[in-house]
Design an enzyme around this catalytic site. Sequence first.
Site, PDB file in Angstrom:
ATOM      1  N   ASP A  22       9.273  13.628  31.954  1.00  0.00           N
ATOM      2  CA  ASP A  22       9.787  15.117  31.909  1.00  0.00           C
ATOM      3  C   ASP A  22       9.673  16.013  30.704  1.00  0.00           C
ATOM      4  OD1 ASP A  22      10.780  17.463  33.197  1.00  0.00           O
ATOM      5  OD2 ASP A  22      12.880  16.817  33.277  1.00  0.00           O
ATOM      6  N   ASN A  70       7.979  18.815  43.724  1.00  0.00           N
ATOM      7  CA  ASN A  70       7.038  19.673  42.945  1.00  0.00           C
ATOM      8  C   ASN A  70       6.080  20.273  43.511  1.00  0.00           C
ATOM      9  OD1 ASN A  70       7.008  16.845  40.434  1.00  0.00           O
ATOM     10  ND2 ASN A  70       8.176  18.706  40.535  1.00  0.00           N
TER      11      ASN A  70
HETATM   12  C1  IPE Z   1      11.238  15.152  37.978  1.00  0.00           C
HETATM   13  O1  IPE Z   1      10.875  16.235  37.039  1.00  0.00           O
HETATM   14  C2  IPE Z   1       9.727  14.569  38.645  1.00  0.00           C
HETATM   15  C3  IPE Z   1       8.728  14.199  37.791  1.00  0.00           C
HETATM   16  C4  IPE Z   1       9.026  14.018  36.484  1.00  0.00           C
HETATM   17  C5  IPE Z   1       7.387  13.922  38.192  1.00  0.00           C
HETATM   18  P1  IPE Z   1      11.159  17.679  37.661  1.00  0.00           P
HETATM   19  O2  IPE Z   1      10.965  18.571  36.253  1.00  0.00           O
HETATM   20  O3  IPE Z   1      10.866  17.973  38.666  1.00  0.00           O
HETATM   21  O4  IPE Z   1      12.915  17.308  37.932  1.00  0.00           O
HETATM   22  P2  IPE Z   1      14.281  18.701  37.966  1.00  0.00           P
HETATM   23  O5  IPE Z   1      13.525  19.550  38.770  1.00  0.00           O
HETATM   24  O6  IPE Z   1      14.099  19.250  36.439  1.00  0.00           O
HETATM   25  O7  IPE Z   1      15.353  18.007  38.247  1.00  0.00           O
HETATM   26  C1  IPE Z   2       7.146  16.868  33.934  1.00  0.00           C
HETATM   27  O1  IPE Z   2       7.233  18.155  33.047  1.00  0.00           O
HETATM   28  C2  IPE Z   2       6.078  16.771  34.854  1.00  0.00           C
HETATM   29  C3  IPE Z   2       5.956  17.082  36.144  1.00  0.00           C
HETATM   30  C4  IPE Z   2       7.212  17.240  36.788  1.00  0.00           C
HETATM   31  C5  IPE Z   2       4.915  17.063  37.197  1.00  0.00           C
HETATM   32  P1  IPE Z   2       7.692  19.190  33.709  1.00  0.00           P
HETATM   33  O2  IPE Z   2       6.574  20.286  34.379  1.00  0.00           O
HETATM   34  O3  IPE Z   2       8.812  19.407  34.721  1.00  0.00           O
HETATM   35  O4  IPE Z   2       8.259  19.980  32.369  1.00  0.00           O
HETATM   36  P2  IPE Z   2       9.577  20.922  32.200  1.00  0.00           P
HETATM   37  O5  IPE Z   2      10.577  20.235  32.852  1.00  0.00           O
HETATM   38  O6  IPE Z   2       9.560  22.126  33.073  1.00  0.00           O
HETATM   39  O7  IPE Z   2       9.695  21.122  30.694  1.00  0.00           O
HETATM   40 MG    MG Z   3      10.874  19.174  34.396  1.00  0.00          MG
END
Ligand code: IPE
Ligand code: IPE
Ligand code: MG
Length: 248
Positions: A22, A70
């Site tokens: 993340d 996502n």
């Molecule tokens: C969790 O991250 C999913 C992945 C790392 C693929 P998110 O960024 O989607 O999670 P939330 O929405 O902050 O909980």
């Molecule tokens: C994790 O990074 C990757 C995926 C969930 C695909 P994020 O895209 O959630 O990045 P933040 O949490 O918005 O910084």
């Molecule tokens: Mg995230």
Amino acid sequence: MESLKDKIIMERLPQHIAVIMDGNGRWAKQQGKMRVFGHQHGVQAVRNTAEACAELGVKYLTLYAFSTENWKRSSFEVDALMGLLTSALKNELKTLNDNNIRLNAIGDLKRLPTSQYEALMYAIDNTKNNDRMTMTLCLSYSGRWELVKAMKDIADEVKNGSLDPEKIDEALISRHLATADMPDPDLLIRTSGEERISNYLLWQIAYSELYFTEKFWPDFSKEDLYQAIVDYQNRERRFGKTSEQIKK
Ligand code: IPE
Ligand code: IPE
Ligand code: MG
């Protein structure tokens, strides 16, 4: 240079490490760049982590790459992530084979666009004989999706008479999950400072040790992985027993 790697007790290595990768978007934003730039740089962190785990002797590495939720992101971001998936599968295939890593994927893979699905199946097939480590990509995955599917499959077996409901136990449920052939994760790492599970491996992490780091995923290095493992090795896993019982 001294490395935290030297502090790792090889006899007590976690067998299975799961990661919630993340913070890509925030990493990019910090530099005034688009979120997609962060995803692109996340690939390097995947390579480093996979290599470090394989070198150490970790048997299973399971990465949360794209959750069921996502899909709700903008189509621009979803398309970019899908594009990145195909290019990474193509570019990293050699690294996987060089490191003797078997690729696996779990999730509602039928939701992936055809070209991503095919690239994934090709890479899985191309690495199927590698046996140093299994790296599982969780794509269009969520713990609740997986549990719903398992419950439906179990209900079908009961309905068609092949399963006696009396036989439903924890082991049977585990066998109906996408992770059927893997041990449960010993260690779950989440980057970016968020301290939540976000619908990841809900059943499997019942007794996993949780490790949270402030680092954004694109900055996660081999040393960060070693740090997480050292931290894990300093914990006492009691599984409901008392400390005295464990030490006996
Ligand atoms: C969790 O991250 C999913 C992945 C790392 C693929 P998110 O960024 O989607 O999670 P939330 O929405 O902050 O909980
Ligand atoms: C994790 O990074 C990757 C995926 C969930 C695909 P994020 O895209 O959630 O990045 P933040 O949490 O918005 O910084
Ligand atoms: Mg995230």
